[in-house]
Motif scaffolding. Structure first.
Motif, PDB file in Angstrom:
ATOM      1  N   GLY A   6       0.744  -1.066  -0.248  1.00 42.53           N
ATOM      2  CA  GLY A   6      -0.008  -0.046  -0.039  1.00 42.53           C
ATOM      3  C   GLY A   6       0.676   1.107   0.117  1.00 42.53           C
ATOM      4  N   ARG A   7       2.163   1.130   0.472  1.00 47.21           N
ATOM      5  CA  ARG A   7       2.947   2.227   0.645  1.00 47.21           C
ATOM      6  C   ARG A   7       4.075   2.027  -0.120  1.00 47.21           C
ATOM      7  NH1 ARG A   7      -0.045   3.677   5.605  1.00 47.21           N
ATOM      8  NH2 ARG A   7      -1.344   5.322   5.302  1.00 47.21           N
ATOM      9  N   PRO A   8       4.413   2.065  -1.369  1.00 49.62           N
ATOM     10  CA  PRO A   8       5.909   1.569  -2.058  1.00 49.62           C
ATOM     11  C   PRO A   8       6.841   2.280  -1.523  1.00 49.62           C
ATOM     12  CG  PRO A   8       3.865   1.896  -3.634  1.00 49.62           C
ATOM     13  CD  PRO A   8       3.443   2.366  -2.393  1.00 49.62           C
ATOM     14  N   GLN A   9       6.943   3.645  -1.081  1.00 53.70           N
ATOM     15  CA  GLN A   9       8.025   4.364  -0.483  1.00 53.70           C
ATOM     16  C   GLN A   9       8.447   3.936   0.609  1.00 53.70           C
ATOM     17  OE1 GLN A   9       7.766   8.477   0.684  1.00 53.70           O
ATOM     18  NE2 GLN A   9       9.607   9.145  -0.808  1.00 53.70           N
ATOM     19  N   GLN A  10       7.488   3.679   1.528  1.00 47.46           N
ATOM     20  CA  GLN A  10       7.821   3.227   2.775  1.00 47.46           C
ATOM     21  C   GLN A  10       8.276   1.800   2.723  1.00 47.46           C
ATOM     22  OE1 GLN A  10       4.495   3.309   5.393  1.00 47.46           O
ATOM     23  NE2 GLN A  10       5.543   2.548   7.113  1.00 47.46           N
ATOM     24  N   ALA A  11       7.832   0.885   1.715  1.00 46.58           N
ATOM     25  CA  ALA A  11       8.484  -0.433   1.644  1.00 46.58           C
ATOM     26  C   ALA A  11       9.793  -0.543   1.124  1.00 46.58           C
ATOM     27  CB  ALA A  11       7.468  -1.137   0.573  1.00 46.58           C
ATOM     28  N   LEU A  12       9.987   0.493   0.195  1.00 49.47           N
ATOM     29  CA  LEU A  12      11.536   0.768  -0.226  1.00 49.47           C
ATOM     30  C   LEU A  12      12.498   1.057   0.926  1.00 49.47           C
ATOM     31  CD1 LEU A  12      10.952   1.729  -3.865  1.00 49.47           C
ATOM     32  CD2 LEU A  12      12.322  -0.097  -3.025  1.00 49.47           C
ATOM     33  N   ALA A  13      11.942   1.983   1.842  1.00 49.86           N
ATOM     34  CA  ALA A  13      12.582   2.438   2.980  1.00 49.86           C
ATOM     35  C   ALA A  13      13.070   1.300   3.837  1.00 49.86           C
ATOM     36  CB  ALA A  13      11.968   3.577   3.613  1.00 49.86           C
ATOM     37  N   GLU A  14      12.062   0.496   4.055  1.00 52.90           N
ATOM     38  CA  GLU A  14      12.323  -0.631   4.942  1.00 52.90           C
ATOM     39  C   GLU A  14      13.534  -1.825   4.232  1.00 52.90           C
ATOM     40  OE1 GLU A  14      11.587  -3.362   8.284  1.00 52.90           O
ATOM     41  OE2 GLU A  14      11.858  -1.155   7.850  1.00 52.90           O
ATOM     42  N   LEU A  15      13.340  -1.884   2.991  1.00 50.28           N
ATOM     43  CA  LEU A  15      14.320  -2.662   2.287  1.00 50.28           C
ATOM     44  C   LEU A  15      15.641  -1.930   2.613  1.00 50.28           C
ATOM     45  CD1 LEU A  15      12.644  -3.754  -1.106  1.00 50.28           C
ATOM     46  CD2 LEU A  15      12.405  -4.806   1.238  1.00 50.28           C
ATOM     47  N   ARG A  16      15.836  -0.695   2.276  1.00 50.96           N
ATOM     48  CA  ARG A  16      17.121  -0.026   2.774  1.00 50.96           C
ATOM     49  C   ARG A  16      17.561  -0.004   3.924  1.00 50.96           C
ATOM     50  NH1 ARG A  16      18.652   4.832   4.659  1.00 50.96           N
ATOM     51  NH2 ARG A  16      20.350   6.110   3.726  1.00 50.96           N
ATOM     52  N   ARG A  17      16.585   0.020   4.911  1.00 46.52           N
ATOM     53  CA  ARG A  17      17.195  -0.144   6.609  1.00 46.52           C
ATOM     54  C   ARG A  17      17.857  -1.648   6.608  1.00 46.52           C
ATOM     55  NH1 ARG A  17      15.610  -2.893  10.901  1.00 46.52           N
ATOM     56  NH2 ARG A  17      13.823  -4.018   9.925  1.00 46.52           N
ATOM     57  N   VAL A  18      17.116  -2.946   6.076  1.00 44.45           N
ATOM     58  CA  VAL A  18      17.890  -3.928   6.296  1.00 44.45           C
ATOM     59  C   VAL A  18      18.921  -4.330   5.467  1.00 44.45           C
ATOM     60  CG1 VAL A  18      15.821  -4.897   7.469  1.00 44.45           C
ATOM     61  CG2 VAL A  18      16.414  -5.223   5.054  1.00 44.45           C
ATOM     62  N   THR A  19      19.544  -3.301   4.655  1.00 45.77           N
ATOM     63  CA  THR A  19      20.634  -3.426   3.725  1.00 45.77           C
ATOM     64  C   THR A  19      21.820  -2.758   4.412  1.00 45.77           C
ATOM     65  OG1 THR A  19      19.274  -3.611   1.851  1.00 45.77           O
ATOM     66  CG2 THR A  19      21.553  -3.457   1.315  1.00 45.77           C
ATOM     67  N   ARG A  20      23.028  -3.407   4.400  1.00 49.28           N
ATOM     68  CA  ARG A  20      24.239  -2.760   4.800  1.00 49.28           C
ATOM     69  C   ARG A  20      24.680  -1.715   3.848  1.00 49.28           C
ATOM     70  NH1 ARG A  20      28.454  -3.629   1.589  1.00 49.28           N
ATOM     71  NH2 ARG A  20      28.399  -5.287   0.234  1.00 49.28           N
ATOM     72  N   PRO A  21      25.518  -0.818   4.615  1.00 50.27           N
ATOM     73  CA  PRO A  21      26.082   0.603   4.031  1.00 50.27           C
ATOM     74  C   PRO A  21      26.815  -0.184   2.771  1.00 50.27           C
ATOM     75  CG  PRO A  21      26.082   0.921   6.266  1.00 50.27           C
ATOM     76  CD  PRO A  21      25.699  -0.408   5.913  1.00 50.27           C
ATOM     77  N   GLY A  22      26.716   0.290   1.518  1.00 49.60           N
ATOM     78  CA  GLY A  22      27.260  -0.133   0.355  1.00 49.60           C
ATOM     79  C   GLY A  22      26.441  -1.452  -0.441  1.00 49.60           C
ATOM     80  N   GLY A  23      25.557  -1.739   0.298  1.00 51.79           N
ATOM     81  CA  GLY A  23      24.759  -2.891  -0.371  1.00 51.79           C
ATOM     82  C   GLY A  23      23.566  -2.611  -1.208  1.00 51.79           C
ATOM     83  N   THR A  24      22.956  -3.408  -1.963  1.00 54.01           N
ATOM     84  CA  THR A  24      22.278  -2.979  -3.099  1.00 54.01           C
ATOM     85  C   THR A  24      20.606  -3.595  -2.904  1.00 54.01           C
ATOM     86  OG1 THR A  24      24.122  -3.267  -4.584  1.00 54.01           O
ATOM     87  CG2 THR A  24      21.821  -3.406  -5.510  1.00 54.01           C
TER      88      THR A  24
END
Length: 268
Positions: free
Chosen positions: A117-135
């Motif tokens: 329902g909230r794609p931007q929020q979903a992407l922010a969560e994917l970013r949160r669990v990814t390490r710095p420098g990860g993809t």
């Protein structure tokens, strides 16, 4: 959870086997390119979000990655566990994942953004669990759709059917253009750097009855529209589909259905 999220949970409840027998093969097409862009390799810590039947998770395991996978639907988790026994698979849903900050080298979501329902929020969560420098790498269906993707919708429209009012669309403030630029901008707005997007085009080969089996079983929103009709209207949709499918028939009798998706990635 938005009304759209609640609707998606209802739509997909109990649909795992019907999805596996119909649309799963279609959705598996981008997986190798998706894993390449995400940098998935031996030893990498990888999260597959919205794993479905586990095709992406299984492919990541085959590369020697250490794979975790989640899906909101327990039936999907069961199938994914069978497809990718080396992966750690559990029930979980965006926008809140049960992982610590920076836990993964790469996070992938194959068509999962179509179902939140909230794609931007979903992407922010994917970013949160990814390490710095990860993809983070994701796919979505492009809009306007390719002719093969639009086929069932054309049959529904030709039968005079309209979308039921109890199937909410994404809220306008949460939606975004389903174009290369639109998806790139969405990743950037979620804090992902070096966001880039490409278009994937292919002809999906499917038996006509296989292609009908998904919507006839209620798979996805298109399927919910079909099964909400009377038996007579469903039969008319099928008749229209058979007529319209003739333009996609290959020499061996199988359908060759053009599809177009978008694949985007960004770095943390």
């Amino acid at each position: 959870m938005t009304l759209f999220d609640e609707s998606e949970r209802r739509i997909w409840s109990g649909s795992a086997r019907a999805y596996a027998d119909s649309f799963a093969k279609l959705c598996a097409y981008p997986l190798e390119r998706l894993l390449d862009v995400a940098g998935v390799r031996a030893g990498a810590r990888v999260l597959d979000v919205g794993t479905g039947t586990g095709t992406v998770a299984a492919a990541a395991c085959a590369r020697g990655a250490k794979v975790s996978a989640v899906d909101a639907e327990p039936g999907m988790v069961d199938l994914a566990g069978q497809a990718a026994p080396a992966a750690e698979v559990q029930v979980a849903a965006l926008p809140e994942l049960p992982f610590t900050d920076g836990e993964f080298d790469a996070v992938v979501g194959n068509f999962v953004l179509n179902h939140v329902g909230r794609p931007q929020q979903a992407l922010a969560e994917l970013r949160r669990v990814t390490r710095p420098g990860g993809t983070v790498a994701v796919t979505i269906w492009r809009s306007p759709p390719a002719p093969g993707q639009a086929l069932i919708g054309r049959a529904i429209q030709a039968a005079g059917v309209v979308r039921p009012s109890d199937l909410p669309a994404l809220a306008s403030e949460d939606d975004f253009p389903r174009t290369e630029q639109g998806l790139t901008d969405l990743l950037a707005s979620a804090g992902l750097a070096e966001a880039a997007c490409e278009t994937l085009s292919w002809d999906h080969r499917a038996d006509a009855e296989e292609w009908w089996s998904g919507p006839a079983s209620g798979v996805a929103t298109i399927g919910q529209i079909v099964i909400s009709q009377t038996p007579e209207v469903q039969a008319e949709i099928k008749r229209q589909l058979d007529t319209l499918s003739a333009e996609f028939a290959g020499p061996d009798g199988f359908l060759l259905l053009p599809h177009v998706a978008l694949m985007a990635s960004g770095r943390v």
